[in-house]
Scaffold this motif. Structure first.
Motif, PDB file in Angstrom:
ATOM      1  N   LEU A   1       0.828  -1.201   0.000  1.00  0.00           N
ATOM      2  CA  LEU A   1       0.000   0.000   0.000  1.00  0.00           C
ATOM      3  C   LEU A   1       0.862   1.252   0.000  1.00  0.00           C
ATOM      4  CD1 LEU A   1      -2.958  -0.737   2.447  1.00  0.00           C
ATOM      5  CD2 LEU A   1      -2.934  -0.828  -0.036  1.00  0.00           C
ATOM      6  N   GLU A   2       1.960   1.209   0.763  1.00  0.00           N
ATOM      7  CA  GLU A   2       2.847   2.366   0.797  1.00  0.00           C
ATOM      8  C   GLU A   2       3.505   2.591  -0.564  1.00  0.00           C
ATOM      9  OE1 GLU A   2       2.389   3.862   3.448  1.00  0.00           O
ATOM     10  OE2 GLU A   2       1.614   2.236   4.689  1.00  0.00           O
ATOM     11  N   ARG A   3       3.825   1.514  -1.256  1.00  0.00           N
ATOM     12  CA  ARG A   3       4.475   1.647  -2.555  1.00  0.00           C
ATOM     13  C   ARG A   3       3.552   2.275  -3.587  1.00  0.00           C
ATOM     14  NH1 ARG A   3       7.470  -4.304  -2.845  1.00  0.00           N
ATOM     15  NH2 ARG A   3       8.940  -3.920  -1.146  1.00  0.00           N
ATOM     16  N   VAL A   4       2.292   1.865  -3.601  1.00  0.00           N
ATOM     17  CA  VAL A   4       1.379   2.416  -4.605  1.00  0.00           C
ATOM     18  C   VAL A   4       0.866   3.803  -4.203  1.00  0.00           C
ATOM     19  CG1 VAL A   4       0.689   0.127  -5.366  1.00  0.00           C
ATOM     20  CG2 VAL A   4      -0.695   1.306  -3.666  1.00  0.00           C
ATOM     21  N   ALA A   5       0.852   4.098  -2.890  1.00  0.00           N
ATOM     22  CA  ALA A   5       0.344   5.392  -2.424  1.00  0.00           C
ATOM     23  C   ALA A   5       1.426   6.451  -2.385  1.00  0.00           C
ATOM     24  CB  ALA A   5      -0.267   5.247  -1.036  1.00  0.00           C
ATOM     25  N   HIS A   6       2.687   6.017  -2.247  1.00  0.00           N
ATOM     26  CA  HIS A   6       3.828   6.929  -2.081  1.00  0.00           C
ATOM     27  C   HIS A   6       3.682   7.789  -0.828  1.00  0.00           C
ATOM     28  CE1 HIS A   6       5.204   5.721  -6.018  1.00  0.00           C
ATOM     29  NE2 HIS A   6       4.058   6.097  -6.553  1.00  0.00           N
ATOM     30  N   THR A   7       2.937   7.293   0.132  1.00  0.00           N
ATOM     31  CA  THR A   7       2.777   7.982   1.408  1.00  0.00           C
ATOM     32  C   THR A   7       2.190   6.994   2.409  1.00  0.00           C
ATOM     33  OG1 THR A   7       1.867   9.955   2.494  1.00  0.00           O
ATOM     34  CG2 THR A   7       0.435   8.798   0.932  1.00  0.00           C
ATOM     35  N   GLN A   8       1.953   7.460   3.643  1.00  0.00           N
ATOM     36  CA  GLN A   8       1.393   6.601   4.668  1.00  0.00           C
ATOM     37  C   GLN A   8      -0.134   6.586   4.556  1.00  0.00           C
ATOM     38  OE1 GLN A   8       3.782   5.099   6.348  1.00  0.00           O
ATOM     39  NE2 GLN A   8       5.249   6.379   5.272  1.00  0.00           N
TER      40      GLN A   8
ATOM     41  N   THR B   1       0.412 -23.360 -11.742  1.00  0.00           N
ATOM     42  CA  THR B   1       0.964 -22.472 -12.756  1.00  0.00           C
ATOM     43  C   THR B   1       1.297 -21.128 -12.137  1.00  0.00           C
ATOM     44  OG1 THR B   1      -1.274 -21.765 -13.346  1.00  0.00           O
ATOM     45  CG2 THR B   1      -0.324 -23.568 -14.626  1.00  0.00           C
ATOM     46  N   SER B   2       1.935 -20.263 -12.936  1.00  0.00           N
ATOM     47  CA  SER B   2       2.333 -18.925 -12.492  1.00  0.00           C
ATOM     48  C   SER B   2       3.176 -18.994 -11.231  1.00  0.00           C
ATOM     49  CB  SER B   2       1.090 -18.043 -12.259  1.00  0.00           C
ATOM     50  OG  SER B   2       0.320 -17.944 -13.420  1.00  0.00           O
ATOM     51  N   LEU B   3       4.267 -19.742 -11.326  1.00  0.00           N
ATOM     52  CA  LEU B   3       5.110 -19.978 -10.159  1.00  0.00           C
ATOM     53  C   LEU B   3       6.172 -18.895  -9.946  1.00  0.00           C
ATOM     54  CD1 LEU B   3       5.693 -23.827 -10.588  1.00  0.00           C
ATOM     55  CD2 LEU B   3       3.990 -22.679  -9.169  1.00  0.00           C
ATOM     56  N   ASP B   4       6.380 -18.005 -10.925  1.00  0.00           N
ATOM     57  CA  ASP B   4       7.480 -17.051 -10.796  1.00  0.00           C
ATOM     58  C   ASP B   4       7.079 -15.862  -9.938  1.00  0.00           C
ATOM     59  OD1 ASP B   4       6.727 -14.648 -12.923  1.00  0.00           O
ATOM     60  OD2 ASP B   4       5.950 -16.623 -13.502  1.00  0.00           O
ATOM     61  N   SER B   5       8.081 -15.162  -9.438  1.00  0.00           N
ATOM     62  CA  SER B   5       7.846 -14.063  -8.505  1.00  0.00           C
ATOM     63  C   SER B   5       7.142 -12.888  -9.172  1.00  0.00           C
ATOM     64  CB  SER B   5       9.169 -13.603  -7.903  1.00  0.00           C
ATOM     65  OG  SER B   5      10.049 -13.142  -8.911  1.00  0.00           O
ATOM     66  N   GLN B   6       7.366 -12.671 -10.472  1.00  0.00           N
ATOM     67  CA  GLN B   6       6.753 -11.541 -11.154  1.00  0.00           C
ATOM     68  C   GLN B   6       5.225 -11.617 -11.123  1.00  0.00           C
ATOM     69  OE1 GLN B   6       8.152  -8.735 -12.623  1.00  0.00           O
ATOM     70  NE2 GLN B   6       9.967  -9.420 -11.518  1.00  0.00           N
ATOM     71  N   PHE B   7       4.686 -12.828 -11.241  1.00  0.00           N
ATOM     72  CA  PHE B   7       3.233 -12.995 -11.190  1.00  0.00           C
ATOM     73  C   PHE B   7       2.695 -12.492  -9.852  1.00  0.00           C
ATOM     74  CE2 PHE B   7      -0.442 -15.547  -9.853  1.00  0.00           C
ATOM     75  CZ  PHE B   7      -1.320 -15.317 -10.904  1.00  0.00           C
ATOM     76  N   GLY B   8       3.304 -12.961  -8.765  1.00  0.00           N
ATOM     77  CA  GLY B   8       2.854 -12.538  -7.444  1.00  0.00           C
ATOM     78  C   GLY B   8       2.979 -11.042  -7.241  1.00  0.00           C
ATOM     79  N   GLN B   9       4.059 -10.444  -7.728  1.00  0.00           N
ATOM     80  CA  GLN B   9       4.268  -9.010  -7.563  1.00  0.00           C
ATOM     81  C   GLN B   9       3.210  -8.195  -8.291  1.00  0.00           C
ATOM     82  OE1 GLN B   9       8.293  -8.167  -8.735  1.00  0.00           O
ATOM     83  NE2 GLN B   9       9.167  -9.544  -7.213  1.00  0.00           N
ATOM     84  N   HIS B  10       2.865  -8.608  -9.520  1.00  0.00           N
ATOM     85  CA  HIS B  10       1.859  -7.870 -10.278  1.00  0.00           C
ATOM     86  C   HIS B  10       0.480  -7.999  -9.636  1.00  0.00           C
ATOM     87  CE1 HIS B  10       4.649  -6.704 -13.283  1.00  0.00           C
ATOM     88  NE2 HIS B  10       4.810  -7.908 -13.819  1.00  0.00           N
ATOM     89  N   ILE B  11       0.148  -9.200  -9.144  1.00  0.00           N
ATOM     90  CA  ILE B  11      -1.141  -9.380  -8.473  1.00  0.00           C
ATOM     91  C   ILE B  11      -1.189  -8.559  -7.185  1.00  0.00           C
ATOM     92  CG2 ILE B  11      -2.656 -11.042  -7.326  1.00  0.00           C
ATOM     93  CD1 ILE B  11      -2.746 -11.251 -10.322  1.00  0.00           C
ATOM     94  N   ALA B  12      -0.094  -8.594  -6.409  1.00  0.00           N
ATOM     95  CA  ALA B  12      -0.046  -7.837  -5.154  1.00  0.00           C
ATOM     96  C   ALA B  12      -0.215  -6.346  -5.421  1.00  0.00           C
ATOM     97  CB  ALA B  12       1.271  -8.110  -4.430  1.00  0.00           C
ATOM     98  N   GLU B  13       0.413  -5.841  -6.465  1.00  0.00           N
ATOM     99  CA  GLU B  13       0.292  -4.418  -6.781  1.00  0.00           C
ATOM    100  C   GLU B  13      -1.136  -4.080  -7.216  1.00  0.00           C
ATOM    101  OE1 GLU B  13       2.499  -0.937  -9.432  1.00  0.00           O
ATOM    102  OE2 GLU B  13       3.038  -3.049  -9.722  1.00  0.00           O
TER     103      GLU B  13
END
Length: 310
Positions: free
Chosen positions: A134-141, A170-182
Motif C-alpha cells: 500500500l505504501e508503494r502504490v500510495a507513495h505515502t502513509q 501455474t504462475s510460479l514465478d515471482s513476477q506474477f505474485g508481484q503484479h497481483i499484489a500491486e
C-alpha cells in the motif's frame, strides 16, 4: 420463522459468552506472524512455498464456532467460498453481525486482533498482503479500513484467480505474485483506505526514510542489522524507530528482515545453481544446515525439495 440467535447479536458491546480475558491477551500481542502461520490447522492449501513477494494466498477450512485471532503483520482479505453463514465479527473495538454470502469480502487491517463466530463450517479464501504494498502504490502513509462484508467482484475475482493458479500449479514465478499484489493494493487504495495519518508518530517513517532503510537492508541481507544500527540510518532513537517501522511496514524490523531473507533465498534456490552454502552466506545464515532448517520452517519444505519442484 426462527427467532434470532442471541449468539450473533451485534447490538451488545460484547457477546455474553465472549472470553474477555482471552481478548485482552490478544490486544497485548505484537503483530509478528502472517495469518496462515497463526492458524496452521485451518490451512487446506497455500501459496507460502511460492516466491510471491508480499503476498500469500491460502484456503481456510474448519468447523463452525468461535475463533480468536491475534493481530497479524499482514492485511487480511477473506472471500467466502461455500454456503452463506451467519457471522459475528469483532475487529479491534468494533463488532458487526451479518449474513456472509459467497463471494463477499471481509478486510482485516494489519495490527488488529479479530474475533469470528461462524454458524457454518469455515470455507474461505484468504489473501494476506504486506502493508508495504500500500505504501508503494500510495507513495505515502495510509490507513486501511476494516470491512465486515461487502460485495466486491474484483477481490472475489483475485481470490479465484489465485486459487486457479494454486490448483493448476501455474504462475510460479515471482513476477506474477508481484503484479497481483500491486493490483490488489491499487484496488484497496481506491476503496478501503481511510484518512491519512497526520503526524510522524501516527504515520511512521516518511517515504524517504522507508526507501533508505529498505535499500540498506536489501543491499546487504547478510549483515548483522540491529535496531540501533537501523535507527541511525534515519536519525531516530531505537524506540521511536521500532514503532515507526512497525507502522510503515506492518511488521517488526527483525520479522521484516527475516521475510526478505527468505524471499531472496527462495529466489536463489529456484533461480540459480548456487550451492546452499553460498545462499546461506548471502542471506545471513551461519551455515548451510542452519539455512536449511530456517528455510524449511519458513516455507514448509527443504531447499532441496524446493529446487526440485521448480
Amino acid at each position: 420463522m426462527h427467532p434470532p440467535d442471541p449468539r450473533f447479536d451485534a447490538s451488545r458491546r460484547v457477546p455474553s459468552d465472549f472470553d474477555v480475558g482471552r481478548w485482552q491477551a490478544l490486544e497485548q500481542t505484537s503483530p509478528d506472524s502472517p495469518p496462515w502461520k497463526l492458524l496452521p490447522q485451518s490451512v487446506k492449501r497455500s501459496s507460502h512455498d511460492r516466491p510471491w513477494t508480499g503476498l500469500v494466498f491460502w484456503h481456510q477450512v474448519g468447523p463452525e464456532g468461535d475463533l480468536y485471532v491475534p493481530p497479524t503483520a499482514s492485511h487480511s482479505i477473506l472471500v467466502r467460498r461455500a454456503q452463506p453463514t451467519q457471522l459475528l465479527q469483532r475487529q479491534g473495538s468494533v463488532i458487526e453481525s451479518l449474513r456472509w454470502q459467497p463471494g463477499q469480502a471481509v478486510v482485516v487491517p494489519a495490527g488488529l486482533p479479530s474475533f469470528w463466530r461462524s454458524a457454518q463450517p469455515r470455507d474461505n479464501l484468504h489473501i494476506d498482503l504486506s502493508p508495504a504494498w500500500l505504501e508503494r502504490v500510495a507513495h505515502t502513509q495510509v490507513s486501511l479500513q476494516s470491512c465486515f462484508g461487502r460485495d466486491d467482484p474484483l477481490l472475489a475475482g483475485f481470490a479465484q484467480l489465485l486459487l486457479a493458479s494454486l490448483d493448476s500449479n501455474t504462475s510460479l514465478d515471482s513476477q506474477f505474485g508481484q503484479h497481483i499484489a500491486e493490483a490488489i493494493a491499487l484496488h484497496l487504495m481506491k476503496h478501503y483506505v481511510g484518512a491519512r495519518a497526520s503526524s510522524r508518530t501516527q504515520a511512521g517513517l516518511s517515504r524517504r526514510q522507508m526507501q533508505r532503510v529498505e535499500e540498506a537492508l536489501r543491499a546487504d541481507l547478510a549483515a548483522h542489522w540491529t535496531v540501533e544500527r537501523l535507527a541511525q540510518l534515519v536519525d531516530l532513537s531505537p524506540f521511536h524507530f521500532s514503532r515507526a517501522f512497525q507502522a510503515s511496514f506492518g511488521a517488526a524490523p527483525h520479522a521484516w528482515l527475516r521475510q526478505q531473507r527468505m524471499e531472496a533465498a527462495a529466489h536463489a534456490v529456484r533461480g540459480t545453481r548456487l550451492s546452499f552454502e553460498e545462499i546461506a552466506h548471502q542471506t545471513g545464515h551461519r551455515s548451510a544446515s542452519h539455512f536449511s532448517q530456517a528455510f524449511r520452517q519458513h516455507w514448509g519444505m527443504t531447499p532441496t525439495a524446493y529446487r526440485r519442484a521448480g
